[in-house]
Design a protein around this motif. Structure first.
Motif, PDB file in Angstrom:
ATOM      1  N   SER A 260      -8.253   3.969   5.631  1.00  0.00           N
ATOM      2  CA  SER A 260      -7.280   3.878   6.721  1.00  0.00           C
ATOM      3  C   SER A 260      -6.387   5.110   6.813  1.00  0.00           C
ATOM      4  CB  SER A 260      -6.396   2.648   6.501  1.00  0.00           C
ATOM      5  OG  SER A 260      -5.659   2.778   5.297  1.00  0.00           O
ATOM      6  N   GLY A 261      -6.544   6.057   5.836  1.00  0.00           N
ATOM      7  CA  GLY A 261      -5.669   7.215   5.794  1.00  0.00           C
ATOM      8  C   GLY A 261      -4.451   7.021   4.917  1.00  0.00           C
ATOM      9  N   GLU A 262      -4.308   5.829   4.360  1.00  0.00           N
ATOM     10  CA  GLU A 262      -3.172   5.553   3.490  1.00  0.00           C
ATOM     11  C   GLU A 262      -3.339   6.311   2.172  1.00  0.00           C
ATOM     12  OE1 GLU A 262      -1.017   1.717   1.346  1.00  0.00           O
ATOM     13  OE2 GLU A 262      -2.921   1.500   2.434  1.00  0.00           O
ATOM     14  N   LEU A 263      -2.262   6.941   1.718  1.00  0.00           N
ATOM     15  CA  LEU A 263      -2.268   7.728   0.476  1.00  0.00           C
ATOM     16  C   LEU A 263      -1.454   6.985  -0.579  1.00  0.00           C
ATOM     17  CD1 LEU A 263      -1.570  11.206   2.110  1.00  0.00           C
ATOM     18  CD2 LEU A 263      -3.758  10.424   1.196  1.00  0.00           C
TER      19      LEU A 263
ATOM     20  N   ASN B  65       0.519   3.099  -7.666  1.00  0.00           N
ATOM     21  CA  ASN B  65       0.225   2.354  -6.438  1.00  0.00           C
ATOM     22  C   ASN B  65       1.319   2.475  -5.377  1.00  0.00           C
ATOM     23  OD1 ASN B  65      -2.299   1.294  -7.266  1.00  0.00           O
ATOM     24  ND2 ASN B  65      -1.227  -0.240  -8.494  1.00  0.00           N
ATOM     25  N   ALA B  66       2.291   3.362  -5.628  1.00  0.00           N
ATOM     26  CA  ALA B  66       3.296   3.623  -4.605  1.00  0.00           C
ATOM     27  C   ALA B  66       2.714   4.565  -3.554  1.00  0.00           C
ATOM     28  CB  ALA B  66       4.536   4.245  -5.232  1.00  0.00           C
ATOM     29  N   PRO B  67       3.236   4.518  -2.329  1.00  0.00           N
ATOM     30  CA  PRO B  67       2.776   5.481  -1.325  1.00  0.00           C
ATOM     31  C   PRO B  67       3.066   6.912  -1.797  1.00  0.00           C
ATOM     32  CG  PRO B  67       4.035   3.721  -0.306  1.00  0.00           C
ATOM     33  CD  PRO B  67       4.215   3.577  -1.780  1.00  0.00           C
ATOM     34  N   LEU B  68       2.162   7.822  -1.483  1.00  0.00           N
ATOM     35  CA  LEU B  68       2.360   9.214  -1.863  1.00  0.00           C
ATOM     36  C   LEU B  68       3.630   9.776  -1.236  1.00  0.00           C
ATOM     37  CD1 LEU B  68       1.226  11.673  -3.356  1.00  0.00           C
ATOM     38  CD2 LEU B  68      -0.101  12.215  -1.296  1.00  0.00           C
ATOM     39  N   ALA B  69       4.014   9.198  -0.100  1.00  0.00           N
ATOM     40  CA  ALA B  69       5.233   9.668   0.575  1.00  0.00           C
ATOM     41  C   ALA B  69       6.468   9.472  -0.281  1.00  0.00           C
ATOM     42  CB  ALA B  69       5.401   8.926   1.901  1.00  0.00           C
ATOM     43  N   PHE B  70       6.381   8.613  -1.276  1.00  0.00           N
ATOM     44  CA  PHE B  70       7.510   8.395  -2.163  1.00  0.00           C
ATOM     45  C   PHE B  70       7.872   9.671  -2.915  1.00  0.00           C
ATOM     46  CE2 PHE B  70       9.371   6.713  -6.184  1.00  0.00           C
ATOM     47  CZ  PHE B  70      10.475   6.099  -5.614  1.00  0.00           C
ATOM     48  N   LEU B  71       6.830  10.495  -3.283  1.00  0.00           N
ATOM     49  CA  LEU B  71       7.067  11.765  -3.981  1.00  0.00           C
ATOM     50  C   LEU B  71       6.993  12.958  -3.037  1.00  0.00           C
ATOM     51  CD1 LEU B  71       5.107  11.205  -7.320  1.00  0.00           C
ATOM     52  CD2 LEU B  71       7.568  11.138  -6.966  1.00  0.00           C
ATOM     53  N   LEU B  72       6.154  12.872  -2.004  1.00  0.00           N
ATOM     54  CA  LEU B  72       6.020  13.963  -1.039  1.00  0.00           C
ATOM     55  C   LEU B  72       6.344  13.415   0.345  1.00  0.00           C
ATOM     56  CD1 LEU B  72       2.682  15.555  -2.286  1.00  0.00           C
ATOM     57  CD2 LEU B  72       5.003  16.290  -2.812  1.00  0.00           C
ATOM     58  N   PRO B  73       7.624  13.333   0.681  1.00  0.00           N
ATOM     59  CA  PRO B  73       8.017  12.659   1.933  1.00  0.00           C
ATOM     60  C   PRO B  73       7.697  13.447   3.193  1.00  0.00           C
ATOM     61  CG  PRO B  73       9.939  13.561   0.824  1.00  0.00           C
ATOM     62  CD  PRO B  73       8.781  13.789  -0.105  1.00  0.00           C
TER      63      PRO B  73
END
Length: 682
Positions: free
Chosen positions: A49-52, A74-82
């Motif tokens: 789905s494109g989810e990182l 299992n956290a979204p990658l956006a948590f570290l690379l917003p």
């Protein structure tokens, strides 16, 4: 200047070579290299789905991160690379290489105003330069910081068999969850969603990809989100599953109430990872419970209103009845012409009928409200029958009805019952059997026992009834067509009251058989018990059922009596009754405060007290009389139209010497008065 990083010597020989061919390193070596890279590294998964999602972080990144490692998995990658630009570039990289047979790496190098993303097909690059053409617009970041991303475009971690098994396991879990008709969801410890099922999407109208990585505060109004967060925190703090009732908005508007089972989730190290939940819609159940509760409350309010109304009506009806029956009794003591005597008798009969109706209505009301108290004891089944038969014998003789009895089946048989009320029920059945009988008819009473029950039968040779009428006669105010030759004097409440009483004693009352025009058989059945240890000959006469010997000849001429009463007719009735007992000095007061003052100044031998007074109520008067030193020893007899047993007991405990209910029998009134005075003078 681009920076180069060298693999530490402890790594494998192939890793130390500085360049590893795609797929050459084993999974174990890859993990070792990944853990000891001198740059911050993230192992990430790219979902279809494109989810990182973050799969793992290495030691260098853990040294920089503020959250525990368990919170990052299992956290979204956006948590570290917003930065969305970085994330879009990473997705593009993964898409270009989605046919790659193994992992690949993307290095993100942050400069003053740019981020460079490069890609290598090697398993784990140990050095990478940032080329100007690879730079993307992005936020400022510390100069020279480099984050290495190890990507898995297919969504599978290294190790193909393990990858396949994990994917199949996740798919089975998702399929199972998607077919459950309850909300299922998982949240990380920071409150961000990592999983929701299809029912969650459908009911709440939120697509899965939009919910993942969001918190409740991102999805719901703050007051609702705060409830969810507080419940999640309670589960995390307790470390055990807990149930909550939570409000949940619905996709098409409105709110529902859900029963949420929330439970803590721990990772492989035993560290708390997050919270899971399963929520079931209980809106209908809650609405039903509210409806039942409101109906119960309304019924209780109506029942209280009915009881208050009946109590008030009883008082208002008893007050004039006291004058009617009281003066009627005084007239019966006079020598009257035959016509006048007959008229007085009719007045007394009508008054007694009305009083009986009032008493029965009140008793049914108290039973329905659960306020009627029964004294269940061991009773010789023959004793109340004998008393009831003797009481009805004059009526039977008047109507030429023979009374017969056969107690052989009940000798030495004992039942559990309230003696006085059982006698009342049997008297009602016997009077009906006589009233609805034919002239020259027969009433037979018999007893039959079994292992644990005893049955009393009352058989008559009277009118009988249709089978359709059997249940009707046990309804309040329902009466069958009476004997045309005799007027019906019943209230229509006797059998309804009798059945309620027997039911509260653990027994049954009904019709065994009936034939129209030939008669009926009624029965009372009660549980049997062993005989009592006490003397069966003990006196069971209730207070007020009989009068003290010599009460009519009472001489009160030397007494001073204070009567506190605001009704002139009642005052006059008591005055005339007392005149027949020696004409004692009667002092009257029509207000409570005046009555207390007269009691202190005149010090009467006895005080008669009504409860409903215009200034202060009778209970307050009694309290003042009992408190005042000059009046505390004067006996007080309550004379009231309130026929409520609980009130009578309360006032007797408060210090009243007696309680007489209006309308009263003249002989009973004089008997109680004589007993109180005799006790006070002894």
């Amino acid at each position: 200047m681009p920076k180069s990083y060298v693999v530490p010597p402890l790594l494998t020989r192939r890793a130390r070579a500085g360049a590893i061919a795609p797929g050459a390193a084993s999974a174990g070596e890859d993990a070792l290299v990944f853990e000891h890279l001198p740059v911050a590294a993230i192992r990430a998964e790219v979902r279809p789905s494109g989810e990182l999602l973050i799969r793992d972080v290495n030691r260098a990144l853990r040294a920089l991160a503020t959250s525990p490692p368990g919170d990052l998995r299992n956290a979204p990658l956006a948590f570290l690379l917003p930065d969305e630009g970085v994330l879009d570039a990473v997705r593009a990289v993964a898409h270009r290489h989605d046919e790659a047979p193994s992992s690949m790496a993307a290095a993100c190098c942050f400069a003053d105003d740019a981020v460079a993303v490069t890609v290598s097909m090697s398993s784990l690059p140990v050095s990478r330069e940032c080329r100007p053409g690879d730079c993307l617009a992005g936020p400022k970041a510390p100069i020279g910081r480099m984050v290495l991303l190890v990507l898995h475009p297919t969504g599978q971690p290294p190790g193909k068999a393990a990858e396949r098994a994990l994917r199949e396991s996740e798919k089975r879990l998702q399929n199972m969850a998607d077919n459950v008709t309850a909300l299922m969801y998982l949240k990380r410890i920071d409150g961000r969603y990592t999983f929701i099922n299809r029912h969650y999407e459908r009911v709440l109208g939120i697509r899965r990809e939009l919910a993942i990585g969001k918190t409740d505060l991102d999805l719901w109004p703050a007051p609702i989100a705060s409830i969810y967060r507080a419940d999640d925190n309670a589960v995390q703090e307790s470390g055990r599953p807990m149930e909550f009732e939570e409000p949940i908005p619905k996709a098409h508007g409105g709110w529902g109430m859900w029963l949420s089972l929330k439970f803590p989730i721990f990772d492989a190290d035993g560290s708390l990872y997050g919270v899971g939940g399963i929520s079931t819609d209980i809106s209908e159940r809650n609405r039903a419970e509210v409806a039942v509760r409101e109906a119960r409350d309304e019924a209780e309010r109506a029942n209280r209103a009915k009881s208050d109304f009946l109590s008030r009506m009883s008082h208002e009806l008893r007050t004039p009845l006291n004058s009617i029956l009281g003066f009627g009794q005084l007239l019966q003591l006079e020598s009257l012409p035959p016509g006048a005597a007959g008229s007085v008798e009719r007045i007394m009969k009508a008054g007694a009928h009305l009083l009986s109706l009032i008493n029965e209505v009140l008793e049914i009301s108290r039973i329905e409200a659960g306020e009627q108290r029964f004294s269940i004891e061991t009773v010789d089944i023959c004793a109340p029958l004998i008393e009831a038969i003797e009481l009805v014998r004059p009526l039977a003789a008047e109507r030429d009805v023979e009374l017969a009895r056969d107690f052989h089946g009940g000798l030495f048989t004992f039942v559990l019952a309230d003696y006085q009320r059982l006698k009342q029920v049997l008297l009602n059945l016997l009077m009906n059997a006589v009233k609805y009988n034919r002239r020259g008819g027969l009433v037979t009473v018999s007893i039959e026992t079994s292992a644990d029950r005893a049955r009393i039968r009352v058989m008559d040779t009277g009118l009988g009834m249709d089978s359709a009428d059997i249940e009707r006669i046990f309804l309040p105010f329902e009466r069958l067509s009476p004997n045309p030759a005799q007027p019906d004097e019943g209230t229509g409440l006797g059998l309804a009251l009798a059945r309620s009483m027997i039911g509260l004693m653990g027994g049954t009352l009904g019709v065994e058989r009936t034939v129209k025009g030939r008669g009926s058989v009624f029965y009372v059945e009660l549980p049997t018990t062993s005989g009592p240890d006490t003397d069966l000959g003990a006196d069971r006469t209730a207070a007020g059922d009989c009068l003290p010997v010599g009460a009519p000849d009472l001489d009160l001429s030397a007494c001073r009596i204070l009567y506190i009463e605001d009704n002139a007719a009642n005052l006059e009735l008591v005055r005339q009754v007392l005149d027949r007992a020696g004409e004692p000095r009667l002092i009257s007061a029509m207000e409570g405060r005046l009555g207390v003052e007269l009691a202190m100044s005149h010090r009467p031998d006895v005080i008669l007290l009504d409860l409903h007074l215009p200034d202060i109520d009778g209970e307050e008067v009694l309290a003042r009389l009992r408190t005042e030193r000059r009046t505390r020893d004067i006996p007080v007899v309550i004379l009231s139209a309130d026929a409520i047993p609980a009130q009578e007991q309360r006032l007797l405990r408060a210090g009243a010497a007696g309680y007489i209910t209006k309308p009263f029998a003249v002989e009973h009134f004089l008997g109680v008065l004589g007993g109180v005075l005799q006790g006070g003078m002894s």
